[in-house]
Design a protein around this motif. Structure first.
Motif, PDB file in Angstrom:
ATOM      1  N   ALA A 190       0.821  -1.210   0.000  1.00  0.00           N
ATOM      2  CA  ALA A 190       0.000   0.000   0.000  1.00  0.00           C
ATOM      3  C   ALA A 190       0.858   1.265   0.000  1.00  0.00           C
ATOM      4  O   ALA A 190       0.316   2.375  -0.026  1.00  0.00           O
ATOM      5  N   LYS A 191       2.188   1.110   0.017  1.00  0.00           N
ATOM      6  CA  LYS A 191       3.138   2.238   0.019  1.00  0.00           C
ATOM      7  C   LYS A 191       2.846   3.218   1.166  1.00  0.00           C
ATOM      8  O   LYS A 191       2.812   4.439   0.985  1.00  0.00           O
ATOM      9  N   ALA A 192       2.620   2.655   2.325  1.00  0.00           N
ATOM     10  CA  ALA A 192       2.194   3.495   3.457  1.00  0.00           C
ATOM     11  C   ALA A 192       3.352   3.895   4.372  1.00  0.00           C
ATOM     12  O   ALA A 192       3.194   4.786   5.202  1.00  0.00           O
ATOM     13  N   ILE A 193       4.505   3.222   4.234  1.00  0.00           N
ATOM     14  CA  ILE A 193       5.612   3.537   5.151  1.00  0.00           C
ATOM     15  C   ILE A 193       6.232   4.874   4.751  1.00  0.00           C
ATOM     16  O   ILE A 193       6.530   5.098   3.582  1.00  0.00           O
ATOM     17  N   CYS A 248      -7.421  -8.784   0.761  1.00  0.00           N
ATOM     18  CA  CYS A 248      -6.868  -8.307   2.033  1.00  0.00           C
ATOM     19  C   CYS A 248      -5.372  -8.617   2.072  1.00  0.00           C
ATOM     20  O   CYS A 248      -4.888  -9.255   3.009  1.00  0.00           O
ATOM     21  N   GLY A 249      -4.659  -8.154   1.070  1.00  0.00           N
ATOM     22  CA  GLY A 249      -3.234  -8.509   0.975  1.00  0.00           C
ATOM     23  C   GLY A 249      -3.153 -10.006   0.797  1.00  0.00           C
ATOM     24  O   GLY A 249      -3.675 -10.552  -0.171  1.00  0.00           O
ATOM     25  N   THR A 250      -2.533 -10.683   1.762  1.00  0.00           N
ATOM     26  CA  THR A 250      -2.505 -12.148   1.707  1.00  0.00           C
ATOM     27  C   THR A 250      -3.447 -12.751   2.739  1.00  0.00           C
ATOM     28  O   THR A 250      -3.552 -13.954   2.854  1.00  0.00           O
ATOM     29  N   ASP A 264     -15.330  -7.951  -9.464  1.00  0.00           N
ATOM     30  CA  ASP A 264     -13.901  -7.643  -9.566  1.00  0.00           C
ATOM     31  C   ASP A 264     -13.225  -8.054  -8.269  1.00  0.00           C
ATOM     32  O   ASP A 264     -13.893  -8.330  -7.262  1.00  0.00           O
ATOM     33  N   MET A 265     -11.895  -8.083  -8.294  1.00  0.00           N
ATOM     34  CA  MET A 265     -11.157  -8.335  -7.064  1.00  0.00           C
ATOM     35  C   MET A 265     -10.318  -7.118  -6.705  1.00  0.00           C
ATOM     36  O   MET A 265      -9.858  -6.378  -7.566  1.00  0.00           O
ATOM     37  N   ASN A 266     -10.127  -6.904  -5.395  1.00  0.00           N
ATOM     38  CA  ASN A 266      -9.319  -5.788  -4.903  1.00  0.00           C
ATOM     39  C   ASN A 266      -8.234  -6.328  -3.987  1.00  0.00           C
ATOM     40  O   ASN A 266      -8.442  -7.319  -3.305  1.00  0.00           O
ATOM     41  N   LEU A 267      -7.108  -5.611  -3.976  1.00  0.00           N
ATOM     42  CA  LEU A 267      -6.049  -5.998  -3.041  1.00  0.00           C
ATOM     43  C   LEU A 267      -6.493  -5.653  -1.619  1.00  0.00           C
ATOM     44  O   LEU A 267      -6.441  -6.485  -0.724  1.00  0.00           O
ATOM     45  N   PHE A 268      -6.932  -4.411  -1.454  1.00  0.00           N
ATOM     46  CA  PHE A 268      -7.458  -3.978  -0.158  1.00  0.00           C
ATOM     47  C   PHE A 268      -8.726  -3.173  -0.425  1.00  0.00           C
ATOM     48  O   PHE A 268      -8.654  -2.010  -0.799  1.00  0.00           O
ATOM     49  N   THR A 301      -9.252   2.471  -3.114  1.00  0.00           N
ATOM     50  CA  THR A 301     -10.179   1.437  -3.582  1.00  0.00           C
ATOM     51  C   THR A 301     -11.618   1.875  -3.358  1.00  0.00           C
ATOM     52  O   THR A 301     -12.512   1.615  -4.176  1.00  0.00           O
ATOM     53  N   GLN A 302     -11.836   2.561  -2.231  1.00  0.00           N
ATOM     54  CA  GLN A 302     -13.176   3.075  -1.945  1.00  0.00           C
ATOM     55  C   GLN A 302     -13.623   4.002  -3.068  1.00  0.00           C
ATOM     56  O   GLN A 302     -14.758   3.923  -3.534  1.00  0.00           O
ATOM     57  N   GLU A 303     -12.696   4.870  -3.472  1.00  0.00           N
ATOM     58  CA  GLU A 303     -13.029   5.789  -4.565  1.00  0.00           C
ATOM     59  C   GLU A 303     -13.303   5.026  -5.849  1.00  0.00           C
ATOM     60  O   GLU A 303     -14.230   5.338  -6.600  1.00  0.00           O
TER      61      GLU A 303
END
Lengths: 917, 59
Positions: free
Chosen positions: A84-87, A370-372, A397-401, A407-409
């Protein structure tokens, strides 16, 4: 007041709150292992972590002390691991200045130091644990998954000792006060341990069992029934003895004893917060001599600085319900201070208008990896492909998160692009995530009730991790069922019902009722204060002096004057409530006044009907003039000449209370006895005073006065329920006979005066209980909606509770409750409307036979019977309905259905389960 | 009189007392700044397994 600038330092989390999805991959990759503070360091966690699974915000953060990059500029493995590139290691500490009108200090409590705990072997002996450590050991989510094992060898503990008053009632460590919660949590932990393993033997070593709260003694008695052993003694020390821990103690007869245990628990007390002094400096407030916040008995939530209020354990050691009550009270005080600017800083969110969903279902299904977390077990793509093959599914469809912001958008866009009118998300649990997705639907112009969730994480990937193929098949089943239900979902309106009468009815004009009325008026609303007797003030009229030194008569006078002169408060004395109709926001009360009947319109009700002293028959009360109640003694002591002639006094505690007449503890009598004893000694220092007690329950800072009374020579002698003192009259003089356990002999005293501490009984409120549909406890006090989290509310919306009507308590606690009830009551008045959850019951009048079963069963008074022509029919009061479904389940003609859970919807879901893939 | 006052409140501490105060203030129409030292709100209550006297789940 009203205008503060607060400087706040904000430390970096190093993980972006908006981007983090709490998947936990960063923690999986981080090589640094640290102690898990949430589990009291009995478990391990990683540098990036969240405190616990349900933590809010639901995002990880990096412990800067543990991080290799922040300390040595190496590693950064989390940065590449995070999909998610959150760090974000560039995050910096910030200083923010906040403009605020009021401040509420709720920093909680501090921990008893290890130095104090080490007196009992903590730190030196591995199997000596703190109460909080034991709490984590008994927790299913704890380090041992609820197994009670010894830290030293991992063996099950069979004999456990709890040592009470650790860091409490202990002048040697500087904490002379009682921590007020440890007796309760020790009893709780003992019972929980017994539930885990009934063969565990538990002994609680205590000085006084201070389970004085509402219904608390019953829990203590249940613990005793379950086999928990209570030993009255103070433990001197803990020694290692081979594989066991040996404790030495002195029993009631003064005998020195030793006993061995597998484990020793120290239910440590509450201390003032570690940073209390710096916080007090920053806020400009005073602390008391124990470094808790300084407050007064009649202003228990106010700090020494106007506009700054306090709540929770920083005010003094207290439990959860009292902290919650404080919080609502402090909020009310802040609202009073800022009533002119209410609503000036809040913005309400606007949503697009709801689109017309047409006839045919167009269902969109979003399957989450949900990631893995899900994707590591379930074949998410296969599930999404399967979903696409189902009838009426126009998009899958499928989403990672799925829960990530972007993703909400994306989901919002997909809804518009594909003209979706029903949405299914197959992901985690609706318990935590349903509101989030419903928000997404609202943003896309869809009614939030057109949403259904399939929990393929908890029910599939988590529990069937070992069998991925089957987990995938089960996920498909759950998705098919969710789609079947979604097909039949209908938009349900989120109703807003106006509060038409922006006024409150307060029933009872004692200190609690007056306090509630003043706060409601102080927040800008009209208030009808109805009192049965001819005067305001209730029990406070009989209080002459306070332990803490304030003048109660002056306070009563001031309070009454403020009530009488407040233009918002309408006082009705010699009046009573005869009937109340309507519901939150729209009540009408019919009251009887000396002038006749009057109808009052109001939106909320505060019940402050109070209590009164128990009328004793025991101990020759009423037969001998030498026997008086503590209240009567207090009256006499206000005449100092008479008081000076009192030389020999015996006091007997728990008269009526904790016995056959009143099974509960009346909470105030121990403090009252100490107060009168100190007053006698103040007026006549050579007086002899003996107090016969069951447990001295001078909790909190009241303990100081108990200590002072002992120092001044008051003799306190314990007696058991089974062998109470005996009072007889001989030759016109009374004799008090009791057993002194230390001397091991019967003692006879001939006092001038016997003061008996009588308990508190509730006012007669059965009629009011029926009128308002608010329940009573077995003891005759009103039963709140939830003992912990909704202590001043009833299950019936718009009705609130405070003071002795809730249960026996000292005046300061009644004031807190009254302020809290006023705060809660003003929420619907301030909003001007009540929102009704879309999931409410609806009644089909054609099928309803008017039997009234639903009305009698509804716990929220949300169903009323109405006349339609000549027939009776049930009708839901949506404003009061909680959507529990009890009415629908019991309706003999299936005339009631629940929004979002209609029979049709549930049956189609069940039928879909039986369909082949 | 109202002009110089702010319609916002700072709550220091995100344990059960701070959370409840914040919720009530929001309900009463005030903007709330909830300040918590730790990485998440919940305080000591979040660490409890059960609550006295009903043994309800604390979290």
């Amino acid at each position: 007041m009203g205008n503060f600038t607060a400087r706040v330092r904000r430390e970096p989390r190093y993980i972006d709150l908006g981007l983090c999805t709490a998947c936990g991959i960063c923690a999986n990759y981080c090589p640094v292992i640290i102690g898990d503070a949430y589990n009291e360091n009995l478990a391990l966690t990683k540098g990036p972590h969240r405190d616990y699974v349900q933590a809010v915000p639901a995002s990880f953060y990096i412990d800067p002390a543990a991080c290799l990059y922040l300390n040595h500029e190496t590693c950064q493995i989390c940065v590449s691991a995070c999909q998610a590139k959150a760090i974000n290691f560039y995050e910096q500490e910030e200083t923010v200045d906040l403009e605020v009108g009021a401040v509420i200090l709720a920093p909680g409590f501090g921990r008893i130091s290890e130095e104090v705990l080490s007196t009992y072997g903590y730190g030196r002996l591995a199997d000596v644990v703190t109460g909080m450590e034991f709490e984590r050991l008994t927790s299913a989510s704890g380090p041992t998954m609820g197994k009670i094992i010894r830290p030293s060898d991992g063996q099950h503990a069979h004999r456990i000792a709890f040592l009470q008053c650790i860091g409490s009632r202990d002048v040697s460590c500087g904490n002379g006060y009682c921590s007020s919660v440890c007796c309760m949590y020790a009893v709780k932990e003992a019972v929980v341990a017994k539930e885990h393993d009934p063969d565990i033997e538990i002994s609680i070593f205590y000085m006084d069992m201070r389970t004085q709260g509402k219904e608390f003694d019953y829990a203590r008695l249940r613990a005793k029934e379950k086999g928990v052993r209570f030993v009255r003694s103070r433990v001197a020390g803990v020694q290692e003895n081979g594989n066991a821990l040996e404790i030495s103690y002195v029993n009631e007869a003064g005998k020195h004893l030793k006993e061995s245990f597998d484990m020793v628990v120290l239910p440590e007390g509450l201390e003032s917060p570690g940073d209390a002094q710096s916080l007090a400096r920053a806020a400009g407030i005073d602390l008391n001599h124990y470094h808790f916040c300084s407050t007064g008995s009649f202003v228990p939530l106010q700090t020494t600085r106007p506009g700054i209020f306090v709540s929770g354990a920083f005010q003094g050691p207290k439990d959860v319900p009292e902290s919650v009550t404080d919080a609502s009270g402090a909020a009310a005080l802040a609202a009073e201070a800022l009533k002119m600017v209410r609503g000036s800083r809040v913005e309400s969110k606007e949503y697009p208008a709801e689109i017309d969903i047409g006839q045919a279902p167009r269902i969109g299904v979003f399957v989450c990896s949900c990631g893995t977390n899900v994707g590591g077990v379930v074949d998410v793509k296969a599930v999404a492909d399967y979903a696409a093959s189902l009838d009426d599914v126009v998009f899958a469809d499928m989403n990672l998160f799925s829960c990530a912001q972007n993703t909400q958008e994306a989901i919002t866009e997909k809804i518009s692009e594909n003209r979706l009118n029903r949405v299914v998300v197959a992901a985690c649990t609706p318990r935590t995530h349903e509101p989030l997705f419903q928000e997404t639907l609202k943003n896309a112009g869809l009614n939030p009730c057109l949403f259904e969730m399939a929990n393929i994480r908890d029910h599939c990937s988590w529990v069937h991790a070992a069998v991925p193929a089957e987990a995938t098949e089960k996920s498909k089943d759950l998705v098919r069922m969710a789609v079947a239900k979604a097909r039949r979902l209908e938009p349900l309106p989120e109703q807003k019902l106006p509060v038409t009468h922006k006024a409150a009815l307060v029933i009872g004009g004692g200190m609690a009722g007056m306090t509630a009325a003043l706060s409601i008026a102080g927040q800008g609303f009209d208030c009808f204060l109805v009192e049965e007797s001819g005067e305001l003030g209730g029990n406070l009229r009989h209080i002459r002096f306070m332990l803490s030194g304030e003048d109660p008569r002056k306070i009563l006078q001031d309070t009454e004057e403020r009530v009488r002169s407040n233009p918002h408060i309408h006082v009705y004395t010699n009046s009573s409530v005869e009937d109340v109709s309507g519901y939150v926001g729209n009540f009408v009360a019919s009251i009887r006044t000396p002038e006749g009947h009057e109808n009052l319109e109001h939106g909320v009700i505060v019940v402050a009907t109070g209590g009164k002293p128990y009328e004793p028959k025991q101990y020759l009360y009423g037969k001998s003039t030498q026997v008086v109640t503590q209240g009567e003694l207090e009256e006499r002591l206000s005449d100092s000449d008479e008081a000076k002639r009192i030389n020999n006094v015996v006091m007997i505690q728990c008269v009526g209370s904790r016995g056959q007449d009143l099974p509960y503890c009346s909470k105030i009598c121990c403090g009252q006895a100490v107060k009168n004893a100190l007053k006698i000694l103040e007026l006549n220092p050579s007086a002899n005073i003996t107090v016969l007690y069951r447990d001295m329950r001078t909790y909190g800072f009241m303990e100081d006065y108990y200590q002072l009374a002992r120092e001044k020579g008051v003799i306190f002698v314990h007696f058991d329920k089974e062998s109470p003192p005996e009072v007889t009259e001989k030759g016109g003089r009374i004799q008090v006979e009791f057993v002194d356990k230390i001397l091991d002999e019967r003692v006879i005293l001939e006092p001038d005066l016997l003061a008996i501490s009588v308990g508190i009984v509730p006012s007669r409120v059965e009629a009011l209980s029926k009128i308002l549909k608010i329940p009573l406890t077995g003891d005759g006090f009103f039963l709140e909606a939830h003992p912990k989290l909704r202590p001043v509310e009833f299950t019936v919306d718009g009705v609130y509770l405070c003071g002795l009507a809730h249960g026996p308590k000292p005046i300061s606690e009644s004031i807190v409750q009254a302020t809290a009830a006023a705060g809660k009551a003003c929420i619907p008045l301030a909003k001007g409307y009540v929102t009704v959850d879309p999931i409410v019951s609806s009644i089909d009048p054609d099928s309803c036979i008017g039997c009234g079963i639903c009305e009698s069963l509804c716990p929220y008074a949300a169903i009323k019977m109405i006349k339609v022509g000549k027939k009776k029919k049930a009708e839901t009061i949506s404003a009061s309905c909680k959507g529990c479904g009890i009415c629908a389940a019991h309706c003999p003609t299936l005339a009631i259905y629940m929004g979002g859970f209609t029979n049709e919807q549930i049956l189609s879901q069940i039928r879909a389960f039986g369909e082949e893939l | 009189m109202g002009e110089s006052k702010f319609g916002s409140v700072m709550v220091v501490g995100g344990g059960i007392a701070g959370i409840q105060a914040s919720l009530d203030l929001a309900g009463l129409g005030y903007y709330v700044y909830l300040i918590e030292k730790a990485g998440s709100i919940g305080g000591a209550m979040a660490q409890l397994d059960k609550t006295f006297p009903t043994n309800d789940c604390a979290i």
